[in-house]
Scaffold this motif. Structure first.
Motif, PDB file in Angstrom:
ATOM      1  N   ILE A 164     -28.451  25.405  34.284  1.00  0.00           N
ATOM      2  CA  ILE A 164     -27.526  26.399  34.821  1.00  0.00           C
ATOM      3  C   ILE A 164     -26.657  25.777  35.917  1.00  0.00           C
ATOM      4  CG2 ILE A 164     -27.402  28.520  36.204  1.00  0.00           C
ATOM      5  CD1 ILE A 164     -29.855  29.501  34.612  1.00  0.00           C
ATOM      6  N   ALA A 165     -27.280  24.956  36.766  1.00  0.00           N
ATOM      7  CA  ALA A 165     -26.521  24.280  37.821  1.00  0.00           C
ATOM      8  C   ALA A 165     -25.442  23.390  37.218  1.00  0.00           C
ATOM      9  CB  ALA A 165     -27.462  23.464  38.707  1.00  0.00           C
ATOM     10  N   GLY A 166     -25.789  22.685  36.116  1.00  0.00           N
ATOM     11  CA  GLY A 166     -24.812  21.834  35.449  1.00  0.00           C
ATOM     12  C   GLY A 166     -23.651  22.627  34.885  1.00  0.00           C
ATOM     13  N   LEU A 167     -23.954  23.781  34.283  1.00  0.00           N
ATOM     14  CA  LEU A 167     -22.907  24.631  33.729  1.00  0.00           C
ATOM     15  C   LEU A 167     -22.018  25.208  34.820  1.00  0.00           C
ATOM     16  CD1 LEU A 167     -25.026  26.448  31.010  1.00  0.00           C
ATOM     17  CD2 LEU A 167     -23.150  24.867  30.595  1.00  0.00           C
ATOM     18  N   GLU A 168     -22.646  25.577  35.941  1.00  0.00           N
ATOM     19  CA  GLU A 168     -21.860  26.103  37.054  1.00  0.00           C
ATOM     20  C   GLU A 168     -20.921  25.033  37.615  1.00  0.00           C
ATOM     21  OE1 GLU A 168     -24.947  27.548  39.589  1.00  0.00           O
ATOM     22  OE2 GLU A 168     -24.839  29.581  38.766  1.00  0.00           O
TER      23      GLU A 168
ATOM     24  N   GLN B  77     -19.623  22.629  35.816  1.00  0.00           N
ATOM     25  CA  GLN B  77     -18.541  22.536  34.829  1.00  0.00           C
ATOM     26  C   GLN B  77     -17.525  23.653  35.052  1.00  0.00           C
ATOM     27  OE1 GLN B  77     -19.908  22.154  30.734  1.00  0.00           O
ATOM     28  NE2 GLN B  77     -21.766  21.137  31.441  1.00  0.00           N
ATOM     29  N   LEU B  78     -18.031  24.843  35.349  1.00  0.00           N
ATOM     30  CA  LEU B  78     -17.157  25.987  35.597  1.00  0.00           C
ATOM     31  C   LEU B  78     -16.249  25.732  36.800  1.00  0.00           C
ATOM     32  CD1 LEU B  78     -16.251  28.928  35.248  1.00  0.00           C
ATOM     33  CD2 LEU B  78     -18.264  29.630  36.545  1.00  0.00           C
ATOM     34  N   ALA B  79     -16.851  25.223  37.879  1.00  0.00           N
ATOM     35  CA  ALA B  79     -16.072  24.942  39.087  1.00  0.00           C
ATOM     36  C   ALA B  79     -15.014  23.879  38.815  1.00  0.00           C
ATOM     37  CB  ALA B  79     -17.009  24.494  40.208  1.00  0.00           C
ATOM     38  N   GLN B  80     -15.380  22.835  38.041  1.00  0.00           N
ATOM     39  CA  GLN B  80     -14.441  21.763  37.720  1.00  0.00           C
ATOM     40  C   GLN B  80     -13.295  22.288  36.863  1.00  0.00           C
ATOM     41  OE1 GLN B  80     -16.273  18.395  35.835  1.00  0.00           O
ATOM     42  NE2 GLN B  80     -14.344  17.320  35.524  1.00  0.00           N
ATOM     43  N   ALA B  81     -13.631  23.131  35.888  1.00  0.00           N
ATOM     44  CA  ALA B  81     -12.602  23.689  35.003  1.00  0.00           C
ATOM     45  C   ALA B  81     -11.631  24.569  35.786  1.00  0.00           C
ATOM     46  CB  ALA B  81     -13.270  24.490  33.889  1.00  0.00           C
ATOM     47  N   LYS B  82     -12.153  25.356  36.725  1.00  0.00           N
ATOM     48  CA  LYS B  82     -11.274  26.194  37.539  1.00  0.00           C
ATOM     49  C   LYS B  82     -10.295  25.343  38.335  1.00  0.00           C
ATOM     50  CE  LYS B  82     -14.059  30.350  38.327  1.00  0.00           C
ATOM     51  NZ  LYS B  82     -14.778  31.165  39.357  1.00  0.00           N
ATOM     52  N   THR B  83     -10.804  24.236  38.878  1.00  0.00           N
ATOM     53  CA  THR B  83      -9.955  23.339  39.671  1.00  0.00           C
ATOM     54  C   THR B  83      -8.843  22.754  38.823  1.00  0.00           C
ATOM     55  OG1 THR B  83     -11.818  22.776  41.106  1.00  0.00           O
ATOM     56  CG2 THR B  83      -9.936  21.276  41.111  1.00  0.00           C
ATOM     57  N   GLU B  84      -9.188  22.349  37.588  1.00  0.00           N
ATOM     58  CA  GLU B  84      -8.185  21.759  36.694  1.00  0.00           C
ATOM     59  C   GLU B  84      -7.102  22.767  36.355  1.00  0.00           C
ATOM     60  OE1 GLU B  84     -10.357  20.367  33.349  1.00  0.00           O
ATOM     61  OE2 GLU B  84     -11.210  18.634  34.396  1.00  0.00           O
ATOM     62  N   ILE B  85      -7.518  24.018  36.108  1.00  0.00           N
ATOM     63  CA  ILE B  85      -6.545  25.056  35.741  1.00  0.00           C
ATOM     64  C   ILE B  85      -5.644  25.387  36.918  1.00  0.00           C
ATOM     65  CG2 ILE B  85      -6.331  27.485  35.078  1.00  0.00           C
ATOM     66  CD1 ILE B  85      -8.878  27.121  33.417  1.00  0.00           C
ATOM     67  N   GLU B  86      -6.227  25.453  38.122  1.00  0.00           N
ATOM     68  CA  GLU B  86      -5.438  25.785  39.308  1.00  0.00           C
ATOM     69  C   GLU B  86      -4.418  24.701  39.638  1.00  0.00           C
ATOM     70  OE1 GLU B  86      -8.494  26.389  42.152  1.00  0.00           O
ATOM     71  OE2 GLU B  86      -8.979  28.421  41.448  1.00  0.00           O
TER      72      GLU B  86
ATOM     73  N   ILE C 155     -14.173  28.068  21.900  1.00  0.00           N
ATOM     74  CA  ILE C 155     -15.547  27.577  22.049  1.00  0.00           C
ATOM     75  C   ILE C 155     -15.603  26.090  21.712  1.00  0.00           C
ATOM     76  CG2 ILE C 155     -17.910  27.737  21.166  1.00  0.00           C
ATOM     77  CD1 ILE C 155     -17.366  30.712  20.661  1.00  0.00           C
ATOM     78  N   ALA C 156     -14.943  25.699  20.605  1.00  0.00           N
ATOM     79  CA  ALA C 156     -14.956  24.300  20.181  1.00  0.00           C
ATOM     80  C   ALA C 156     -14.364  23.389  21.254  1.00  0.00           C
ATOM     81  CB  ALA C 156     -14.181  24.147  18.877  1.00  0.00           C
ATOM     82  N   LYS C 157     -13.277  23.846  21.877  1.00  0.00           N
ATOM     83  CA  LYS C 157     -12.630  23.059  22.924  1.00  0.00           C
ATOM     84  C   LYS C 157     -13.601  22.764  24.062  1.00  0.00           C
ATOM     85  CE  LYS C 157      -9.142  23.530  26.559  1.00  0.00           C
ATOM     86  NZ  LYS C 157      -8.081  24.397  27.123  1.00  0.00           N
ATOM     87  N   TRP C 158     -14.306  23.782  24.509  1.00  0.00           N
ATOM     88  CA  TRP C 158     -15.202  23.593  25.655  1.00  0.00           C
ATOM     89  C   TRP C 158     -16.504  22.926  25.256  1.00  0.00           C
ATOM     90  CZ3 TRP C 158     -13.548  23.558  30.348  1.00  0.00           C
ATOM     91  CH2 TRP C 158     -12.355  24.214  30.647  1.00  0.00           C
ATOM     92  N   LEU C 159     -16.890  23.054  24.010  1.00  0.00           N
ATOM     93  CA  LEU C 159     -18.064  22.293  23.555  1.00  0.00           C
ATOM     94  C   LEU C 159     -17.759  20.792  23.566  1.00  0.00           C
ATOM     95  CD1 LEU C 159     -19.549  24.389  20.601  1.00  0.00           C
ATOM     96  CD2 LEU C 159     -20.440  24.130  22.913  1.00  0.00           C
ATOM     97  N   LYS C 160     -16.529  20.456  23.191  1.00  0.00           N
ATOM     98  CA  LYS C 160     -16.112  19.050  23.239  1.00  0.00           C
ATOM     99  C   LYS C 160     -16.162  18.541  24.680  1.00  0.00           C
ATOM    100  CE  LYS C 160     -13.089  19.008  19.150  1.00  0.00           C
ATOM    101  NZ  LYS C 160     -11.692  18.888  18.666  1.00  0.00           N
ATOM    102  N   LYS C 161     -15.670  19.385  25.607  1.00  0.00           N
ATOM    103  CA  LYS C 161     -15.695  18.971  27.002  1.00  0.00           C
ATOM    104  C   LYS C 161     -17.137  18.836  27.507  1.00  0.00           C
ATOM    105  CE  LYS C 161     -11.244  20.791  28.568  1.00  0.00           C
ATOM    106  NZ  LYS C 161     -10.759  19.495  29.083  1.00  0.00           N
ATOM    107  N   ALA C 162     -18.003  19.775  27.080  1.00  0.00           N
ATOM    108  CA  ALA C 162     -19.419  19.706  27.497  1.00  0.00           C
ATOM    109  C   ALA C 162     -20.075  18.447  26.932  1.00  0.00           C
ATOM    110  CB  ALA C 162     -20.165  20.945  27.004  1.00  0.00           C
TER     111      ALA C 162
END
Length: 271
Positions: free
Chosen positions: A183-187, A189-198, A260-267
């Motif tokens: 869960i920590a790893g996914l969180e 990833q979430l924080a990193q993705a938000k930064t990239e989008i911003e 989903i496929a896009k983010w699975l690739k990133k994961a």
């Protein structure tokens, strides 16, 4: 690591620390109100047969072997425990259950009583619990042959009893810890993705919030699932994609298989 982690039997202070960690209530035994509350909690657990206090004895005993004889009288079933064999003067160093009767004596007068257990019949500690009284069952006891007294604060409490209260075994603890790491790893990833989008240009602003919402939905779904192997990410349009989409729908979330496929690739790249 707390002291209760390395001991099988816990003192009153150990129990206070254990319950503080599990219940998020700080039992500070320097304060009488906390000590009274802890003792009352222990008394209730013992009387509800969820906690079985023990004491340690080292000395001479007789080994007693007994058998349960069952008889019926109308609607009533009577159990009589008869002696089968006695082995005299054995030396032991072991833990023994405190009987309900002796426990009640120990908690009298604000837990200030003491009892002498010489010539008392006591039951050896078993991790499975006290011996069961049923027809033809063979029971094993000890009879203390030396002068030996105990007080309430001499009692110890099996850690296994406390673990059962929280339905947590060592195996459960390992699984929970692994899930927390995922869960920590996914969180992260979430924080990193938000930064990239911003960091995107203002031209992407119309789709910005939608992308974030979809990505959050996906990560929320993954967190809820909380178990996967790297091999599951190899085919971003495979079975794992379908499982995530179905799980998301079950949670009232909406994500598309391409997203989903896009983010699975990133994961897959991160893991």
């Amino acid at each position: 690591m707390a002291l209760y982690d390395i001991n099988e039997f816990l003192t009153l202070n150990d129990v206070a620390e254990y319950l503080t960690d599990k219940c998020n209530y700080d039992f500070n035994l320097e304060y009488s109100i906390d000590q009274d509350r802890l003792i009352e909690t222990i008394i209730q657990l013992v009387r509800n047969h969820k906690l079985h206090p023990v004491f340690h004895y080292s000395g001479s005993v007789d080994f007693l072997e007994k058998k349960v004889i069952t008889s019926k009288s109308g609607r009533f079933i009577n159990h009589e425990i008869v002696s089968l064999d006695i082995t005299h003067d054995m030396t032991v160093r072991d833990y023994y259950f405190v009987s309900d009767k002796n426990f009640d004596k120990l908690i009298e007068n604000n837990c200030s009583n003491y009892i002498n257990v010489i010539n008392c019949t006591i039951e050896p500690y078993h991790v499975e619990g006290k011996q069961k009284i049923f027809e033809n069952n063979i029971l094993y006891y000890r009879e203390i042959k030396e002068d030996f007294s105990i007080i309430f604060h001499d009692l110890l409490y099996p850690k296994s009893d406390l673990a059962k209260l929280f339905n947590q075994t060592e195996a459960d603890t390992e699984v929970i810890e692994k899930l927390r790491e995922k869960i920590a790893g996914l969180e992260n990833q979430l924080a990193q993705a938000k930064t990239e989008i911003e960091d995107k240009s203002a031209n992407d602003e119309p789709t910005h919030h939608k992308s974030v919402g979809s990505m959050q939905a996906l990560v929320t779904t993954l967190i809820k699932m909380a178990e996967y192997d790297k091999a599951d990410l190899a085919d971003p349009y495979g079975e794992f994609n379908k499982l995530i989409q179905a799980k998301a729908e079950g949670l009232g979330l909406s994500v598309k298989k391409d997203f989903i496929a896009k983010w699975l690739k990133k994961a897959d790249e991160v893991l």
